[in-house]
Design an enzyme around this catalytic site. Structure first.
Site, PDB file in Angstrom:
ATOM      1  N   ASP A  57       0.828  -1.203   0.000  1.00 44.48           N
ATOM      2  CA  ASP A  57       0.000   0.000   0.000  1.00 44.48           C
ATOM      3  C   ASP A  57       0.867   1.260   0.000  1.00 44.48           C
ATOM      4  OD1 ASP A  57      -2.622   1.302   0.152  1.00 44.48           O
ATOM      5  OD2 ASP A  57      -1.921   1.963   2.121  1.00 44.48           O
ATOM      6  N   ASP A  60       2.625   1.606  -3.700  1.00 43.27           N
ATOM      7  CA  ASP A  60       1.857   2.061  -4.867  1.00 43.27           C
ATOM      8  C   ASP A  60       1.941   3.572  -5.062  1.00 43.27           C
ATOM      9  OD1 ASP A  60       0.149   2.843  -2.799  1.00 43.27           O
ATOM     10  OD2 ASP A  60      -1.585   1.735  -3.554  1.00 43.27           O
ATOM     11  N   ASP A  78      -7.153   3.533  -4.245  1.00 42.44           N
ATOM     12  CA  ASP A  78      -6.338   3.251  -3.061  1.00 42.44           C
ATOM     13  C   ASP A  78      -7.143   3.462  -1.779  1.00 42.44           C
ATOM     14  OD1 ASP A  78      -3.815   2.615  -1.770  1.00 42.44           O
ATOM     15  OD2 ASP A  78      -3.692   4.733  -1.253  1.00 42.44           O
ATOM     16  N   ASP A  82      -8.442   0.465   0.706  1.00 42.16           N
ATOM     17  CA  ASP A  82      -7.945   0.532   2.083  1.00 42.16           C
ATOM     18  C   ASP A  82      -9.112   0.474   3.071  1.00 42.16           C
ATOM     19  OD1 ASP A  82      -5.290   0.696   1.358  1.00 42.16           O
ATOM     20  OD2 ASP A  82      -5.118   2.861   1.714  1.00 42.16           O
TER      21      ASP A  82
END
Length: 117
Positions: A57, A60, A78, A82
């Protein structure tokens, strides 16, 4: 900033054909697998996959910035993925704590989906 420098060292290991959005989805999958391990009370594996999720995470965004591939869609993807992982982890903890064994994450998810739909 320090974390980005540490993670930034791994950008060169990411093939050029792998986009930041690919990494976002890969990280999401690791988060889901972590939740499954939590539900099964395989805590070592859960933490391992959670650590991979958090690392990917972070990677990226660094890849997006270093390769000049930042997009609004990528930022949105994203955040949404998440939040899904952040929501599933506590559900997995509860599911793992339930005393009867027929309640599993797929069962919880199907009930949740049917209630939402």
């Amino acid at each position: 900033v320090h974390g980005e420098k540490v993670i930034g060292q791994f950008v060169s290991l990411v093939p050029k054909t792998v986009t930041p959005n690919h990494l976002t989805v890969i990280g999401f999958v690791f988060g889901l697998i972590s939740a499954l391990f939590i539900q099964q009370k395989a805590y070592f594996l859960a933490v391992l996959f959670w650590a991979i999720n958090r690392t990917v995470d972070g990677l990226d965004g660094v890849v997006a910035r270093k390769r000049n591939q930042q997009t609004a869609f990528g930022g949105y993807l994203d955040i949404v993925l998440d939040f899904i992982v952040y929501a599933i982890i506590p559900i997995a903890i509860v599911a793992g704590a339930v005393s009867y064994t027929h309640l599993t994450l797929p069962t919880i998810y199907s009930v949740q989906i049917s209630v939402v739909a």
